[in-house]
Design an enzyme around this catalytic site. Structure first.
Site, PDB file in Angstrom:
ATOM      1  CD  GLU A 244      -2.810  -0.970   2.471  1.00  0.00           C
ATOM      2  OE1 GLU A 244      -3.925  -0.489   2.277  1.00  0.00           O
ATOM      3  OE2 GLU A 244      -2.399  -1.320   3.584  1.00  0.00           O
ATOM      4  CG  HIS A 268      -6.567  -9.304   3.465  1.00  0.00           C
ATOM      5  ND1 HIS A 268      -7.870  -9.631   3.752  1.00  0.00           N
ATOM      6  CD2 HIS A 268      -6.427  -8.000   3.824  1.00  0.00           C
ATOM      7  CE1 HIS A 268      -8.484  -8.572   4.275  1.00  0.00           C
ATOM      8  NE2 HIS A 268      -7.638  -7.581   4.335  1.00  0.00           N
TER       9      HIS A 268
HETATM   10  C1  BG6 Z   1      -7.863  -4.048   5.358  1.00  0.00           C
HETATM   11  C2  BG6 Z   1      -6.763  -3.609   6.279  1.00  0.00           C
HETATM   12  O1  BG6 Z   1      -8.278  -5.341   5.669  1.00  0.00           O
HETATM   13  O2  BG6 Z   1      -7.413  -4.011   4.013  1.00  0.00           O
HETATM   14  C3  BG6 Z   1      -6.246  -2.242   5.901  1.00  0.00           C
HETATM   15  O3  BG6 Z   1      -7.250  -3.569   7.615  1.00  0.00           O
HETATM   16  C4  BG6 Z   1      -5.895  -2.186   4.441  1.00  0.00           C
HETATM   17  O4  BG6 Z   1      -5.124  -1.886   6.698  1.00  0.00           O
HETATM   18  C5  BG6 Z   1      -7.040  -2.719   3.591  1.00  0.00           C
HETATM   19  O5  BG6 Z   1      -5.621  -0.835   4.106  1.00  0.00           O
HETATM   20  C6  BG6 Z   1      -6.652  -2.789   2.124  1.00  0.00           C
HETATM   21  O6  BG6 Z   1      -7.722  -3.222   1.349  1.00  0.00           O
HETATM   22  P1  BG6 Z   1      -7.690  -3.100  -0.224  1.00  0.00           P
HETATM   23  O7  BG6 Z   1      -8.935  -3.757  -0.675  1.00  0.00           O
HETATM   24  O8  BG6 Z   1      -7.615  -1.643  -0.539  1.00  0.00           O
HETATM   25  O9  BG6 Z   1      -6.443  -3.804  -0.681  1.00  0.00           O
END
Ligand code: BG6
Length: 514
Positions: A244, A268
């Site tokens: 990220e 995830h």
């Molecule tokens: C969440 C986390 O599960 O997923 C966050 O708690 C993270 O920290 C987010 O930013 C990211 O999700 P995506 O769908 O934008 O990859």
């Protein structure tokens, strides 16, 4: 519950139940949202509910009830929801859709321990049954910190809301994190299990709702092309990355003390690993898929030397997207001496006949070079290379990259002769991109997951066993890190701490720079 069928669809009931291409529309129901004032509700859940309505996937008999401490009337909540939808919905705004949806919007003000507030909630949903025909079917979405789950679940029991009448249903949706470690996950489950039967509990891991994540199974099991390559004979290693570019922002209260591994790897990334490494399920039923994922998670092995096989870091000031950004310790609400990691990497193995000896490198972090999630299978080099080393100097390992986001698709990387009189082989790529192959944009993960809950379709929700197996993998790592002091700082906008690069370099490999 019987799968709803599109009006005018095929009259053969057997065929329509089996045909997963038909649009699935939720039946009459109420979604009760706890934590409506939170970020997730505003940015994801309320917009997803509108998007479902806009796509015609919610029934006219639908109600949305918000529950929070705020001193709001029904119309204040409706206004907040309207603003969230206008700002964050994926599909275009349509006045008629919103009007229809907002007629079923209600708000209940109260504290979670307040019996009276839950009695009011019970009255509110019963009124919706009478006025909107929602049929006594209620889904309770706990978009709350896990420490509050027990209070809510017990209140739902006490107020009779957890108990379905006649042939109606009651379901509970729990957001991650499911606990803080194995022990707390078990405790949490015991509380939920006491009130709701397992088939009524929907644990959200929103990665499983992403189209590109569901496509892992389609790619592997609907094709002949990839599966013969999918094993230790040809795969050198697998890299699973969720990077990220954002920092923790306003989520300090949630994030500090949790860290990257609990926030992302436990759920995830281990779910992605399970989908990549699992055997073909006997069917696409929830039980069959979950059973295969559980086998993989049970076979995961941590490195003996956790110092060499793990890495963690914390972002320091740097530059991101052309702007100067502060470090983690400068974020509002983060203590100066915080040891929470914002970057985590692990080297795992999967001890099965298919995967023994193949490293799976997992990494995630905030404030990295760019936002990207991908799974990359790097293949072994040819056993015998007829081309000289100089001819293939610019050639890396063959690779298959599942691009989960944001540039959704699949890339195959292989060597090709560079045109000309010499024999020079260089890497080229062959790409499949969703935007080019499909006209329809992918739904947001939460659209799919909320719809599945309302329909009662469980394959995309991990069951407790998976959650526990994932904590079993992570707990020893967290324990090891707890004795290690501060994580290694890395400059914001880079690709993480040096120790993470060193972890792969020791094995003659390097992280991809997506
Ligand atoms: C969440 C986390 O599960 O997923 C966050 O708690 C993270 O920290 C987010 O930013 C990211 O999700 P995506 O769908 O934008 O990859």
């Amino acid at each position: 519950m019987k799968e709803p069928v599109m009006p005018g669809a095929t009259p053969n009931p057997l065929r329509s139940e089996l045909d997963r291409r038909l649009p699935r529309v939720a039946g009459p129901s109420v979604l009760v949202l706890f934590g409506v004032t939170g970020d997730l509700a505003r940015k994801k859940l309320l917009p997803a509910i509108y998007d479902l309505a806009n796509r015609g996937l919610l029934p006219p008999g639908f109600g949305l009830v918000g529950f929070a401490r705020r001193d709001w009337e029904h119309q204040d909540f409706a206004k907040e929801a309207y603003e969230a939808v206008r700002e964050h919905a994926r599909t275009p705004f349509r006045e008629d859709v919103w009007r229809q949806l907002s007629e079923g919007v209600r708000f209940v003000q109260g504290e979670l321990h307040d019996d009276e507030a839950f009695d009011t909630l019970a009255e509110t949903v019963r009124d919706l049954d009478a006025s909107r025909g929602t049929g006594g079917n209620y889904a309770f979405y706990l978009s709350l910190p896990p420490k509050l789950f027990p209070t809510v679940v017990k209140q739902l029991k006490r107020s009779g809301l957890a108990e379905p009448r006649d042939d109606s249903w009651r379901r509970v949706i729990i957001e991650k994190p499911f606990g803080h470690d194995l022990e707390s996950a078990k405790e949490l489950n015991a509380v939920v299990d006491d009130v709701f039967p397992p088939q009524s509990v929907f644990r959200i891991d929103h990665y499983l709702g992403k189209e590109t994540v569901q496509n892992i199974m389609a790619l592997r099991f609907a094709n002949t092309l990839f599966e013969p390559l999918w094993n230790r004979d040809l795969v050198d290693h697998v890299q699973i990355t969720m990077a990220e570019d954002i920092g923790v922002g306003g989520r300090a209260g949630y994030y500090d003390g949790i860290g990257a591994a609990r926030d992302v790897i436990q759920n995830h990334l281990l779910q992605l690993l399970a989908l990549v490494a699992m055997e073909e399920p006997v069917s696409f039923s929830a039980d069959a898929i979950r059973a295969e994922k559980e086998k993989v998670l049970s076979a995961v092995r941590l490195p003996d030397d956790l110092a060499a096989g793990t890495a963690r870091g914390q972002y320091a000031p740097g530059w991101q997207g052309g702007a100067e950004v502060g470090g983690y310790l400068q974020e509002q609400g983060i203590p100066d001496d915080s040891t929470t990691e914002t970057y985590a990497a692990l080297r795992l193995e999967v001890n099965t006949r298919r995967w023994a000896g193949v490293p799976f490198y997992l990494r995630t972090g905030k404030r990295l070079g760019r936002r990207v999630t991908e799974v990359a299978l790097a293949f072994r080099r040819t056993p015998n290379q007829v081309f000289s080393q100089v001819d293939t100097e610019d050639m890396g390992q063959n690779a298959l990259v599942l691009r989960i986001q944001p540039d959704e698709g699949v890339t195959m990387r292989f060597g090709s002769k560079v045109p000309g009189a010499a024999m020079e082989v260089r890497d080229v790529t062959m790409d499949f991109t969703y935007g080019q192959s499909f006209t329809e944009a992918s739904p947001e993960a939460y659209e799919r997951l909320i719809l599945d809950v309302l329909i009662g379709d469980p394959p995309l929700f991990p069951r407790q066993q998976e959650v526990e197996l994932s904590w079993e993998i992570l707990d020893p790592v967290e324990e090891f890190w707890a004795g290690q002091g501060r994580p290694e700082p890395y400059t914001s906008g880079t690709w993480g701490p040096e120790s993470s690069d060193a972890m792969l370099a020791r094995e003659g490999r390097q992280w991809r720079r997506p």
